[in-house]
Design a protein around this motif. Structure first.
Motif, PDB file in Angstrom:
ATOM      1  N   PRO A 159       0.814  -1.220   0.000  1.00 30.65           N
ATOM      2  CA  PRO A 159       0.000   0.000   0.000  1.00 30.65           C
ATOM      3  C   PRO A 159       0.843   1.264   0.000  1.00 30.65           C
ATOM      4  O   PRO A 159       2.021   1.250   0.374  1.00 30.65           O
ATOM      5  N   SER A 160       0.212   2.348  -0.394  1.00 30.81           N
ATOM      6  CA  SER A 160       0.866   3.656  -0.286  1.00 30.81           C
ATOM      7  C   SER A 160       1.056   4.006   1.178  1.00 30.81           C
ATOM      8  O   SER A 160       0.454   3.400   2.074  1.00 30.81           O
ATOM      9  N   GLY A 161       1.871   5.014   1.426  1.00 29.99           N
ATOM     10  CA  GLY A 161       2.078   5.455   2.797  1.00 29.99           C
ATOM     11  C   GLY A 161       0.787   5.908   3.451  1.00 29.99           C
ATOM     12  O   GLY A 161       0.505   5.578   4.600  1.00 29.99           O
ATOM     13  N   GLU A 162      -0.004   6.682   2.724  1.00 28.70           N
ATOM     14  CA  GLU A 162      -1.262   7.159   3.289  1.00 28.70           C
ATOM     15  C   GLU A 162      -2.205   5.999   3.592  1.00 28.70           C
ATOM     16  O   GLU A 162      -2.851   5.976   4.651  1.00 28.70           O
ATOM     17  N   GLN A 163      -2.319   5.031   2.670  1.00 29.24           N
ATOM     18  CA  GLN A 163      -3.214   3.905   2.904  1.00 29.24           C
ATOM     19  C   GLN A 163      -2.738   3.057   4.077  1.00 29.24           C
ATOM     20  O   GLN A 163      -3.553   2.549   4.856  1.00 29.24           O
ATOM     21  N   MET A 164      -1.435   2.938   4.222  1.00 27.74           N
ATOM     22  CA  MET A 164      -0.903   2.190   5.357  1.00 27.74           C
ATOM     23  C   MET A 164      -1.317   2.846   6.670  1.00 27.74           C
ATOM     24  O   MET A 164      -1.678   2.166   7.633  1.00 27.74           O
ATOM     25  N   GLY A 165      -1.273   4.184   6.722  1.00 29.89           N
ATOM     26  CA  GLY A 165      -1.692   4.886   7.924  1.00 29.89           C
ATOM     27  C   GLY A 165      -3.158   4.659   8.234  1.00 29.89           C
ATOM     28  O   GLY A 165      -3.548   4.428   9.388  1.00 29.89           O
ATOM     29  N   VAL A 166      -4.001   4.717   7.207  1.00 31.79           N
ATOM     30  CA  VAL A 166      -5.428   4.479   7.396  1.00 31.79           C
ATOM     31  C   VAL A 166      -5.670   3.052   7.895  1.00 31.79           C
ATOM     32  O   VAL A 166      -6.440   2.821   8.838  1.00 31.79           O
ATOM     33  N   ASN A 167      -4.999   2.076   7.259  1.00 32.21           N
ATOM     34  CA  ASN A 167      -5.170   0.673   7.653  1.00 32.21           C
ATOM     35  C   ASN A 167      -4.735   0.445   9.096  1.00 32.21           C
ATOM     36  O   ASN A 167      -5.416  -0.256   9.858  1.00 32.21           O
ATOM     37  N   PHE A 168      -3.613   1.019   9.464  1.00 33.04           N
ATOM     38  CA  PHE A 168      -3.095   0.847  10.823  1.00 33.04           C
ATOM     39  C   PHE A 168      -4.072   1.392  11.855  1.00 33.04           C
ATOM     40  O   PHE A 168      -4.364   0.738  12.869  1.00 33.04           O
ATOM     41  N   MET A 169      -4.581   2.574  11.620  1.00 33.17           N
ATOM     42  CA  MET A 169      -5.512   3.181  12.569  1.00 33.17           C
ATOM     43  C   MET A 169      -6.795   2.363  12.696  1.00 33.17           C
ATOM     44  O   MET A 169      -7.289   2.100  13.797  1.00 33.17           O
TER      45      MET A 169
END
Length: 556
Positions: free
Chosen positions: A278-288
């Motif tokens: 995933p992109s960096g932004e999508q990784m952040g969303v997934n993690f949260m």
């Protein structure tokens, strides 16, 4: 040589008042360190930016506040948020040195008993050690960026508090920066709130803020703001390459040293996926979302109000995202992937000294269990594993199989360990050296091969093994003549490079510059010598495979 607060009586040095300097934020009082060559002044826990808490969490660092009166600079500041437990990497290194069982047990117990600095989001501190506060001529400055996979570490680690470098005329600075999820998480809400439309890379911005602080204040410590060398190891060396790639850091340093780390291996981008990642932004969303910290619709205030301990716990227990919050290509702090920037000759045109160690993979293979960072899906069965290797490396597979000995499955762990070190560090180190040399820029390259002396050791010239030789911090054990020679040469080369932009000097083996026509490496081993084209066939094949992977991914 005289220093403020020191008197000399009958040939002895007596330390009176603590050293005091005035910087932009106010006055700070440090400590005297008594050494065989005279006292040094050290100042610890200096804030170089405002605490990145509350509305400054996941935001670019802001200027530090001034203070009234005299600040106490005798204690180190807090570490960045990270796993507070002692490093399993260090414990593994101790275990595999080949020492007798009782000595190993005592060493681990002693390591685990070392006092640990607290962890805190309020972590943006640096430390300065100087030979003289008011010299007649400003001194060269070396700024150390610690390693730790961008997830752990501190500039205050005892292994970095060299007395040798300052005693030889260097002003030594060691810094902290935000780590892991606090330092590198991207998220759409964070990007929307940023004036440049980006998020992540806060750790890099912290390093830039530290360099800006040094440029503005180091003269007060006797340092020359026009003669700054940035240097680091592992993630710290990767950080050096990231600073060389960032236009935001231009002009803040004049030379760079990279020990086992060039960041051309990580392909993550802020908004685009890479080969299914995933992109960096999508990784952040997934993690949260996956850790029940915030929904996809959460506001920026919601994100910044999450309890820090809850964030850290999630980052350390979520196996999908463990260690995945890393520097990324955002188009601003990092204009593109470092691999592309190096190939396009876009890194800062400063003199560099760089290298890697002979057995970088020896401490990592247990966690990777594969010969490369670039594919996670190696099956265990011998025939299937070899077939998958050929699929991953395509036309370069046969050369790699022959050169590393992958067809000898009984030695699989050792051969894959050897390749993992070259795949993770060697190919990227040489890539930057070649780019610099082709631009006719000054570059010197080394290969560190010194192994622990015990015949029972299993780490060889492991990742980070060179650090005690660079800082001349070996502990109480006496050095062998060979180790003393390596120490004298490494400290000598590093000092000369910081002072003059060339490692060479009296009493040292001549170190030829690396060039397109003369690809000479300096070898640190029992005998210090030079070699041409170190591991050429192996690194050629690895570079070809990586070039193909990056090119194909860019065209997907």
């Amino acid at each position: 040589m005289t220093r403020s607060g020191i008197t000399r009586d009958n040939g002895t040095t007596q330390l009176q008042a603590r050293p005091l300097v005035t910087i932009q934020q106010g006055q700070i009082e440090g400590l005297w360190l008594d050494t065989d060559t005279g006292p040094l002044a050290t100042f610890r826990g200096i804030p170089f930016a405002a605490p990145p808490i509350g509305p400054l969490r996941w935001a670019p660092p802001e200027k530090p506040s001034a203070w009234e009166g005299i600040r106490d600079g005798s204690q180190f500041g807090a570490r960045a948020m990270q796993n507070p437990a002692p490093s399993i990497f260090t414990k593994e290194m101790i275990k595999r040195h080949g020492w007798p069982e009782e000595k190993t047990r005592r060493a681990i117990k002693k390591f685990e008993a070392l006092p640990q600095l607290p962890i805190s989001e309020d972590c943006l501190f640096l430390n300065v050690t100087t030979p003289e506060i008011a010299p007649t001529e400003a001194r060269p400055v070396m700024v150390w960026i610690h390693g730790g996979s961008h997830q752990s570490g501190t500039g205050s680690l005892a292994a970095y508090q060299s007395l040798k470098l300052p005693a030889e005329g260097i002003v030594l600075v060691t810094i902290n920066y935000r780590l892991g999820v606090f330092g590198y998480m991207a998220h759409p809400r964070l990007s929307e709130a940023d004036p440049n439309g980006v998020s992540g890379n806060y750790g890099i911005l912290d390093q830039i803020a530290a360099l800006e602080w040094v440029a503005a204040n180091i003269f007060a410590f006797g340092g020359d703001p026009a003669n700054i060398t940035i240097f680091g190891q592992s993630a710290g060396a990767q950080a050096v390459s990231e600073l060389m790639a960032s236009p935001l850091a231009d002009g803040l340093y004049q030379k760079a040293i990279l020990q086992s780390g060039v960041y051309s291996w990580n392909p993550t981008e802020l908004k685009n996926e890479f080969r299914g990642h995933p992109s960096g932004e999508q990784m952040g969303v997934n993690f949260m979302r996956q850790n029940n910290l915030a929904t996809s619709e959460a506001s920026i205030d919601d994100l910044r109000n999450i309890d820090a301990d809850d964030l850290l716990h999630a980052a350390l227990t979520d196996t999908e995202h463990l260690g995945k919050f890393l520097p990324l290509a955002d188009g601003y702090v990092q204009p593109a992937r470092l691999w592309n920037l190096i190939n396009d000759n876009q890194l800062a045109p400063v003199p560099i000294l760089l290298g890697y160690n002979g057995d970088e993979g020896s401490l990592f293979y247990e966690w990777y269990n594969r010969p490369t960072r670039y594919d996670y899906n190696f099956p265990d069965a011998p025939d299937a594993r070899l077939a998958h290797f050929k699929q991953v490396f395509g036309p370069d597979a046969d050369s790699l199989i022959a050169d590393y000995g992958f067809d000898q499955f009984s030695a699989r762990q050792q051969t894959e360990t050897d390749m993992l070190g070259d795949d993770s560090y060697g190919v990227h180190t040489r890539l930057l050296a070649d780019s610099h040399a082709n631009r006719k820029l000054p570059v010197w390259i080394y290969h560190f091969r010194r192994s622990p002396s015990s015949p029972e050791q299993t780490v060889n010239a492991y990742h980070s093994a060179e650090i005690p030789f660079v800082f001349d911090l070996h502990g109480a054990a006496p050095l062998t003549p060979a180790d003393q020679a390596i120490t004298d040469h490494m400290t000598g080369y590093w000092l000369n490079f910081a002072k003059t932009a060339s490692p060479n000097g009296p009493g040292l083996t001549d170190w030829p510059a690396y060039s397109p026509d003369q690809k000479t490496w300096l070898i640190f081993d029992k005998e210090i010598h030079t070699e041409e084209n170190v591991r050429k066939r192996k690194l050629d094949a690895l570079e070809s495979g990586l070039q193909r992977l990056m090119t194909n991914a860019a065209n997907e």
